[in-house]
Design a protein around this motif. Sequence first.
Motif, short mmCIF file in Angstrom:
data_model
loop_
_atom_site.label_atom_id
_atom_site.label_comp_id
_atom_site.label_asym_id
_atom_site.label_seq_id
_atom_site.Cartn_x
_atom_site.Cartn_y
_atom_site.Cartn_z
N GLN A 1 0.83 -1.19 0.00
CA GLN A 1 0.00 0.00 0.00
C GLN A 1 0.87 1.25 0.00
OE1 GLN A 1 -2.59 -0.54 3.42
NE2 GLN A 1 -4.19 -1.34 2.09
N ALA A 2 0.28 2.33 -0.43
CA ALA A 2 0.99 3.61 -0.42
C ALA A 2 1.50 3.91 0.99
CB ALA A 2 0.07 4.72 -0.89
N GLY A 3 2.75 4.35 1.05
CA GLY A 3 3.37 4.64 2.33
C GLY A 3 4.20 3.49 2.89
N ASP A 4 4.03 2.31 2.34
CA ASP A 4 4.77 1.14 2.81
C ASP A 4 6.20 1.15 2.26
OD1 ASP A 4 2.08 -1.35 2.81
OD2 ASP A 4 2.61 0.27 4.21
N SER A 5 6.96 0.16 2.71
CA SER A 5 8.34 0.00 2.28
C SER A 5 8.55 -1.39 1.69
CB SER A 5 9.30 0.18 3.46
OG SER A 5 9.20 1.48 4.00
N LEU A 6 9.53 -1.49 0.82
CA LEU A 6 9.97 -2.77 0.26
C LEU A 6 11.47 -2.71 0.10
CD1 LEU A 6 7.59 -3.77 -2.71
CD2 LEU A 6 7.96 -5.05 -0.60
N ARG A 7 12.12 -3.88 0.17
CA ARG A 7 13.53 -3.96 -0.14
C ARG A 7 13.74 -4.97 -1.26
NH1 ARG A 7 18.89 -5.70 3.32
NH2 ARG A 7 17.99 -7.79 3.02
N LEU A 8 14.27 -4.49 -2.35
CA LEU A 8 14.60 -5.36 -3.46
C LEU A 8 16.03 -5.84 -3.31
CD1 LEU A 8 13.08 -3.38 -6.47
CD2 LEU A 8 11.95 -5.00 -4.91
N SER A 9 16.26 -7.07 -3.76
CA SER A 9 17.61 -7.64 -3.77
C SER A 9 17.94 -8.09 -5.18
CB SER A 9 17.69 -8.84 -2.82
OG SER A 9 17.40 -8.47 -1.50
N CYS A 10 19.23 -8.07 -5.49
CA CYS A 10 19.71 -8.53 -6.78
C CYS A 10 20.99 -9.32 -6.53
CB CYS A 10 19.95 -7.36 -7.71
SG CYS A 10 20.69 -7.81 -9.30
N GLY B 1 15.84 10.61 -1.49
CA GLY B 1 15.29 10.81 -0.16
C GLY B 1 14.34 9.72 0.28
N ARG B 2 13.89 8.90 -0.66
CA ARG B 2 12.96 7.79 -0.32
C ARG B 2 13.62 6.44 -0.54
NH1 ARG B 2 8.47 6.93 -3.23
NH2 ARG B 2 9.35 7.78 -5.15
N PHE B 3 14.45 6.32 -1.57
CA PHE B 3 15.09 5.06 -1.92
C PHE B 3 16.57 5.12 -1.55
CE2 PHE B 3 12.17 3.68 -5.69
CZ PHE B 3 11.05 3.88 -4.88
N THR B 4 17.11 3.96 -1.18
CA THR B 4 18.53 3.85 -0.88
C THR B 4 19.10 2.62 -1.56
OG1 THR B 4 18.21 4.89 1.29
CG2 THR B 4 20.27 3.69 0.93
N ILE B 5 20.14 2.83 -2.35
CA ILE B 5 20.82 1.72 -3.00
C ILE B 5 22.05 1.35 -2.17
CG2 ILE B 5 22.22 3.19 -4.50
CD1 ILE B 5 21.91 1.06 -6.70
N SER B 6 22.30 0.06 -2.06
CA SER B 6 23.46 -0.39 -1.29
C SER B 6 23.91 -1.74 -1.84
CB SER B 6 23.14 -0.50 0.19
OG SER B 6 22.12 -1.47 0.42
N ARG B 7 25.08 -2.19 -1.39
CA ARG B 7 25.56 -3.48 -1.83
C ARG B 7 26.29 -4.19 -0.70
NH1 ARG B 7 29.36 -0.29 -0.39
NH2 ARG B 7 31.34 -0.21 -1.52
N ASP B 8 26.31 -5.51 -0.80
CA ASP B 8 27.02 -6.35 0.15
C ASP B 8 28.13 -7.04 -0.62
OD1 ASP B 8 27.88 -8.60 1.71
OD2 ASP B 8 26.07 -8.40 2.92
N VAL C 1 30.35 -9.13 0.33
CA VAL C 1 30.54 -10.55 0.68
C VAL C 1 29.50 -11.42 -0.01
CG1 VAL C 1 30.59 -12.22 2.54
CG2 VAL C 1 31.64 -9.98 2.86
N LYS C 2 28.27 -10.95 0.01
CA LYS C 2 27.18 -11.72 -0.59
C LYS C 2 27.01 -11.45 -2.07
CE LYS C 2 24.44 -11.97 3.66
NZ LYS C 2 23.14 -11.65 4.29
N ASN C 3 27.78 -10.49 -2.61
CA ASN C 3 27.64 -10.10 -4.02
C ASN C 3 26.19 -9.79 -4.35
OD1 ASN C 3 30.38 -10.40 -4.81
ND2 ASN C 3 30.11 -12.61 -4.83
N THR C 4 25.60 -8.99 -3.50
CA THR C 4 24.19 -8.67 -3.65
C THR C 4 23.96 -7.17 -3.62
OG1 THR C 4 23.53 -10.76 -2.63
CG2 THR C 4 21.88 -9.02 -2.69
N LEU C 5 23.12 -6.73 -4.51
CA LEU C 5 22.71 -5.32 -4.61
C LEU C 5 21.34 -5.18 -3.99
CD1 LEU C 5 23.34 -2.50 -6.03
CD2 LEU C 5 21.88 -3.36 -7.87
N TYR C 6 21.10 -4.07 -3.32
CA TYR C 6 19.81 -3.83 -2.66
C TYR C 6 19.23 -2.49 -3.09
CZ TYR C 6 21.53 -7.47 0.48
OH TYR C 6 22.03 -8.64 1.00
N LEU C 7 17.92 -2.41 -2.98
CA LEU C 7 17.23 -1.14 -3.15
C LEU C 7 16.17 -1.07 -2.07
CD1 LEU C 7 17.02 1.44 -4.90
CD2 LEU C 7 15.11 0.33 -6.08
N GLN C 8 16.42 -0.25 -1.07
CA GLN C 8 15.45 -0.02 0.00
C GLN C 8 14.52 1.08 -0.46
OE1 GLN C 8 14.97 -1.58 3.06
NE2 GLN C 8 13.13 -0.32 3.15
#
Length: 125
Positions: free
Chosen positions: A13-22, A66-73, A75-82
């Motif tokens: 729903q609008a206002g919620d959060s999700l974290r994508l992984s790659c 200001g709403r989304f944050t990209i990051s990476r790990d 060790v896990k070779n994983t990309l994220y999008l919060q």
Amino acid sequence: QGELVESGGGLVQAGDSLRLSCAASGRTVGSYAMGWFRQAPGKENEFVAAIIWFGGMTSYADSVKGRFTISRDNVKNTLYLQMNSLTPEDTAIYSCAATKRYNINVRARASFDIWGQGTQVTVSS
């Protein structure tokens, strides 16, 4: 499975959060840069965010800053999008991408060579 595998999409729903992984594997490990792009129905493919893997420099589209944050790990070779404070306008298929080329425009789709299959994000009002 492909070399870039996205996960984490869904219906929220609008206002919620999700974290994508790659998850990166094969030739995508050790990429110079990785990014997220999205495509909504009837719209052009759009840059969302990108990160220089070693160093961590980031770039964001104005629409998500200001709403989304990209990051990476590393060790896990994983990309994220919060993704926080989601709106219906964020509804799209989100794809991650990787490149080993240097001196590129990380905001340009053409800069990236390897793409994942995408994950659907749907935000209801």
